[in-house]
Write a protein that holds these residues in place. Sequence first.
Motif, mmCIF file in Angstrom:
data_model
loop_
_atom_site.group_PDB
_atom_site.id
_atom_site.type_symbol
_atom_site.label_atom_id
_atom_site.label_comp_id
_atom_site.label_asym_id
_atom_site.label_seq_id
_atom_site.Cartn_x
_atom_site.Cartn_y
_atom_site.Cartn_z
ATOM 1 N N LEU A 75 0.836 -1.204 0.000
ATOM 2 C CA LEU A 75 0.000 0.000 0.000
ATOM 3 C C LEU A 75 0.871 1.253 0.000
ATOM 4 O O LEU A 75 0.578 2.225 -0.709
ATOM 5 N N ALA A 76 1.949 1.225 0.763
ATOM 6 C CA ALA A 76 2.872 2.364 0.778
ATOM 7 C C ALA A 76 3.528 2.556 -0.584
ATOM 8 O O ALA A 76 3.649 3.692 -1.076
ATOM 9 N N ILE A 77 3.932 1.442 -1.212
ATOM 10 C CA ILE A 77 4.579 1.537 -2.517
ATOM 11 C C ILE A 77 3.614 2.036 -3.585
ATOM 12 O O ILE A 77 3.942 2.909 -4.403
ATOM 13 N N SER A 78 2.392 1.500 -3.596
ATOM 14 C CA SER A 78 1.440 1.841 -4.649
ATOM 15 C C SER A 78 0.837 3.233 -4.480
ATOM 16 O O SER A 78 0.463 3.878 -5.467
ATOM 17 N N LYS A 79 0.727 3.716 -3.242
ATOM 18 C CA LYS A 79 0.108 5.020 -2.994
ATOM 19 C C LYS A 79 1.117 6.117 -2.670
ATOM 20 O O LYS A 79 0.728 7.275 -2.497
ATOM 21 N N GLY A 80 2.387 5.760 -2.601
ATOM 22 C CA GLY A 80 3.383 6.755 -2.236
ATOM 23 C C GLY A 80 3.425 7.939 -3.178
ATOM 24 O O GLY A 80 3.620 9.085 -2.755
ATOM 25 N N LEU A 138 13.801 -8.683 -9.380
ATOM 26 C CA LEU A 138 14.414 -7.771 -10.344
ATOM 27 C C LEU A 138 13.828 -7.959 -11.747
ATOM 28 O O LEU A 138 13.569 -6.973 -12.452
ATOM 29 N N VAL A 139 13.587 -9.210 -12.144
ATOM 30 C CA VAL A 139 12.988 -9.459 -13.458
ATOM 31 C C VAL A 139 11.556 -8.935 -13.487
ATOM 32 O O VAL A 139 11.109 -8.385 -14.495
ATOM 33 N N GLY A 140 10.811 -9.106 -12.383
ATOM 34 C CA GLY A 140 9.455 -8.568 -12.318
ATOM 35 C C GLY A 140 9.444 -7.060 -12.477
ATOM 36 O O GLY A 140 8.593 -6.496 -13.177
ATOM 37 N N PHE A 141 10.394 -6.383 -11.843
ATOM 38 C CA PHE A 141 10.528 -4.934 -12.004
ATOM 39 C C PHE A 141 10.792 -4.591 -13.464
ATOM 40 O O PHE A 141 10.147 -3.712 -14.037
ATOM 41 N N SER A 142 11.748 -5.281 -14.061
ATOM 42 C CA SER A 142 12.125 -4.985 -15.440
ATOM 43 C C SER A 142 10.978 -5.257 -16.410
ATOM 44 O O SER A 142 10.689 -4.449 -17.295
ATOM 45 N N MET A 143 10.301 -6.382 -16.253
ATOM 46 C CA MET A 143 9.221 -6.757 -17.155
ATOM 47 C C MET A 143 8.085 -5.743 -17.143
ATOM 48 O O MET A 143 7.549 -5.375 -18.189
ATOM 49 N N TYR A 144 7.704 -5.273 -15.953
ATOM 50 C CA TYR A 144 6.502 -4.446 -15.834
ATOM 51 C C TYR A 144 6.678 -3.075 -16.475
ATOM 52 O O TYR A 144 5.686 -2.434 -16.845
ATOM 53 N N ALA A 145 7.903 -2.628 -16.603
ATOM 54 C CA ALA A 145 8.135 -1.349 -17.285
ATOM 55 C C ALA A 145 7.608 -1.391 -18.717
ATOM 56 O O ALA A 145 7.095 -0.397 -19.246
ATOM 57 N N ASN A 146 7.722 -2.541 -19.351
ATOM 58 C CA ASN A 146 7.226 -2.706 -20.713
ATOM 59 C C ASN A 146 5.714 -2.562 -20.761
ATOM 60 O O ASN A 146 5.159 -1.891 -21.646
ATOM 61 N N MET A 147 5.018 -3.196 -19.817
ATOM 62 C CA MET A 147 3.562 -3.152 -19.788
ATOM 63 C C MET A 147 3.041 -1.735 -19.582
ATOM 64 O O MET A 147 2.085 -1.304 -20.220
ATOM 65 N N LEU A 148 3.676 -0.999 -18.662
ATOM 66 C CA LEU A 148 3.168 0.322 -18.312
ATOM 67 C C LEU A 148 3.562 1.401 -19.315
ATOM 68 O O LEU A 148 2.760 2.281 -19.633
ATOM 69 N N ALA A 149 4.790 1.337 -19.802
ATOM 70 C CA ALA A 149 5.290 2.430 -20.630
ATOM 71 C C ALA A 149 4.830 2.344 -22.080
ATOM 72 O O ALA A 149 4.587 3.374 -22.723
ATOM 73 N N SER A 177 6.226 -16.070 -6.616
ATOM 74 C CA SER A 177 5.247 -15.217 -7.305
ATOM 75 C C SER A 177 5.018 -13.924 -6.533
ATOM 76 O O SER A 177 4.861 -12.851 -7.122
ATOM 77 N N LEU A 178 4.978 -14.026 -5.205
ATOM 78 C CA LEU A 178 4.789 -12.842 -4.377
ATOM 79 C C LEU A 178 5.918 -11.838 -4.591
ATOM 80 O O LEU A 178 5.690 -10.633 -4.731
ATOM 81 N N LEU A 179 7.156 -12.332 -4.629
ATOM 82 C CA LEU A 179 8.285 -11.420 -4.795
ATOM 83 C C LEU A 179 8.296 -10.796 -6.194
ATOM 84 O O LEU A 179 8.710 -9.656 -6.369
ATOM 85 N N ARG A 180 7.830 -11.540 -7.192
ATOM 86 C CA ARG A 180 7.670 -10.931 -8.508
ATOM 87 C C ARG A 180 6.642 -9.803 -8.450
ATOM 88 O O ARG A 180 6.811 -8.765 -9.094
ATOM 89 N N ALA A 181 5.565 -10.026 -7.682
ATOM 90 C CA ALA A 181 4.543 -8.990 -7.541
ATOM 91 C C ALA A 181 5.100 -7.760 -6.832
ATOM 92 O O ALA A 181 4.754 -6.619 -7.178
ATOM 93 N N VAL A 182 5.970 -7.972 -5.846
ATOM 94 C CA VAL A 182 6.625 -6.834 -5.192
ATOM 95 C C VAL A 182 7.467 -6.069 -6.210
ATOM 96 O O VAL A 182 7.493 -4.830 -6.220
ATOM 97 N N GLY A 183 8.142 -6.803 -7.096
ATOM 98 C CA GLY A 183 8.926 -6.155 -8.140
ATOM 99 C C GLY A 183 8.070 -5.335 -9.090
ATOM 100 O O GLY A 183 8.411 -4.190 -9.428
ATOM 101 N N THR A 184 6.925 -5.894 -9.516
ATOM 102 C CA THR A 184 6.057 -5.148 -10.424
ATOM 103 C C THR A 184 5.439 -3.936 -9.734
ATOM 104 O O THR A 184 5.283 -2.876 -10.357
ATOM 105 N N SER A 185 5.094 -4.069 -8.460
ATOM 106 C CA SER A 185 4.529 -2.931 -7.722
ATOM 107 C C SER A 185 5.557 -1.820 -7.573
ATOM 108 O O SER A 185 5.240 -0.630 -7.713
ATOM 109 N N THR A 186 6.783 -2.209 -7.287
ATOM 110 C CA THR A 186 7.853 -1.204 -7.173
ATOM 111 C C THR A 186 8.091 -0.526 -8.514
ATOM 112 O O THR A 186 8.302 0.695 -8.577
ATOM 113 N N ALA A 187 8.029 -1.292 -9.594
ATOM 114 C CA ALA A 187 8.185 -0.709 -10.932
ATOM 115 C C ALA A 187 7.066 0.278 -11.222
ATOM 116 O O ALA A 187 7.305 1.359 -11.784
ATOM 117 N N SER A 188 5.842 -0.073 -10.848
ATOM 118 C CA SER A 188 4.706 0.823 -11.080
ATOM 119 C C SER A 188 4.912 2.156 -10.371
ATOM 120 O O SER A 188 4.680 3.224 -10.952
#
Length: 674
Positions: free
Chosen positions: A220-225, A280-291, A407-418
């Motif tokens: 919640l802190a990451i997504s609403k920060g 780290l891969v989850g962070f990297s991957m999600y940049a493609n989806m959002l950008a 899977s949870l840690l990948r989700a943390v990566g994607t949330s941080t990327a968002s």
Amino acid sequence: MPAHLEKLKTSTRRPTWLIVTILCLAGTVVALQQTLMVPLLPDFPKILHTSPDDVSWLVTATLLTAAVATPIVSKLADMYGKRRMMIVAMVMMVIGSVICAVGESFTMLVIGRAFQGFAASLIPVGISIMRDELPKERVASAVALMSATLGIGSALGLPLSGLIYESLGWEAIFWLSTVVGVLLIVAVLSTVPESELRTKGRFDFLGAVLLSIALTALLLAISKGGNWGWSSEPVILLFITAAVFLAAWVPYELRVSQPMVDLRTSSRRPVLLTNLASLLVGFSMYANMLATTQQLQLPQISGFGFGLAVTVAGLCMVPSGLAMVAFAPISASLTKKFGAKTTLIVGAAVLAGAYIARVFLTGEVWMIILGATAVSVGTAIAYAAMPTLIMRAVPITETASANGLNSLLRAVGTSTASAAIAAILTSFVSRQGSITLPTLSAFTTIFWLAAVAALAAIAVAVFIPGAKEIATATGAIRVVPGVPNPAAAKTASQALVSDDDEIVVRGVVVGPAGKPVRNAVVTVLDLDGEPADWSRADNEGRYTLALPGEGRYLVVSSAEGWAPSSEVAEFAAGEKSRVISLSERFGLSGTVRSGGRRVENALVTLTKPTGEFVGSARTDVAGNYEMPLPQTGRYIVSVLAAGALQAIARQILLPGQSSVVDFEDLPLPELVSR
């Protein structure tokens, strides 16, 4: 196995392709839950009479529920049945879809979207079912395809939901999700068998609550920060809450008999590094989806945007989804030939190269599509390797919960990327008339950041032990189906073990007096030395193993402070309990003398050089003492005779085995008084 039972098993076994298809469809639905809302978000403030900031809760609610539900449902799947928990997750998703379809208020939609978040647990549980039910030669390719469904659904979800929204209205999207969910429930019940591999025991409710609170506060802190302000009191309070509850959760999980997450296994180098690379891969991957979609939808007045409609921009992502389907079998082939570690490195390298190329490929729509497709190829290759690396490093009976944590840690990566991408897009802006738009440098910064994350994933993956290295060093890691086996052919001793009929063996590890030995590790190998499975006993000494079949195995058992044992054991299906005994406990012992006489009732203490107390004991009538052996390291042993005013001390280095430390010329009371 008797012939009639073998015939019955063969006749009732479902076609492999059908099981894989149903499970992969379930995985695709997971990704659809993440992208269903994207075309609706710009219009929902007007539809629901609320603000854009409030509308973002429709995405945040799903994210938070998914983060909490994934490790819990995965753990329950290991304990009570994988297919059963898949059904539970899909029923929750259907309930949420119905609530969203019939609910006309913002509150009802948030509740429905929270229920839909349970679908996130379908992928790790589905992968574990594949390991349990599919032929060995099909596991790697099936896992690769299942891992790719996350990208497939995300790529196809944007244009699909956009078309439905424009043609039938926003409610139709949730009715479609309801219908698909019901059909999948029926398909899973009729097609997917229930696995017999389960870990018995009590569910760790307190651990689940502590972890859920910590994850909710963190995400919640990451997504609403970005919206609330990173230095605002709510965000700071959420980060503090997450830290406090994690600090309470970790020591509790190390003490509890059957933890929600086995931190001892998760901290092993193969699991720890794979999970870090996944983040780290989850962070990297999600940049493609959002950008990508934002870059395509930006108005042409920005100087580099193309002004495409939401649906058209979504259609531009279809090649990315198709690429993930096409490269799933290629990534499986890489895993079979070179190992999952190499596959992960190759996938992350493709990711990094694709993002670097995207920094320069910005002038035409086809360049954007090409760059996004290349990123999806790297994602497909990397994602396919992660479950294999995890399953190779954990007990078979814990594959669902281990994949759930991954899977949870990948989700943390994607949330941080968002959060990072949102911050960049609002920081690098320019005024175009009356509107404010992101600049081209905002997108190139995002791509460079994603490339750095992929390169960091490579650096982490390099240190993941290979399958042969782990098996040779510890004997505690089995060879997962689809991963190259060092043994090229079977020998006569291997023929004693059937490859077709996996059996579950449960038992308890005890000491000489029959007292359970906590946290003992039981490793089972075939008679050619190839690992079959391993298990860590709980605080009551209970363990569970999944073996390839009936037959003779080499059983190696060990525990902290105990001498290891090794024996050849015959295992048969239907065994109720197998007791493993550890006969010798490591200890620190010795004799205390003074003037040649043995000293009775002397106090012997053991402390660390840094001051911490470790243990103490009294000498018996023969002047002998004994205490449990602590961990390897330097300690101070001191001895004090009863009634004496002086003592003697000695610094020692204790190895990981029993040690003897004798003391001579101990000052006695009468000698001291003189």
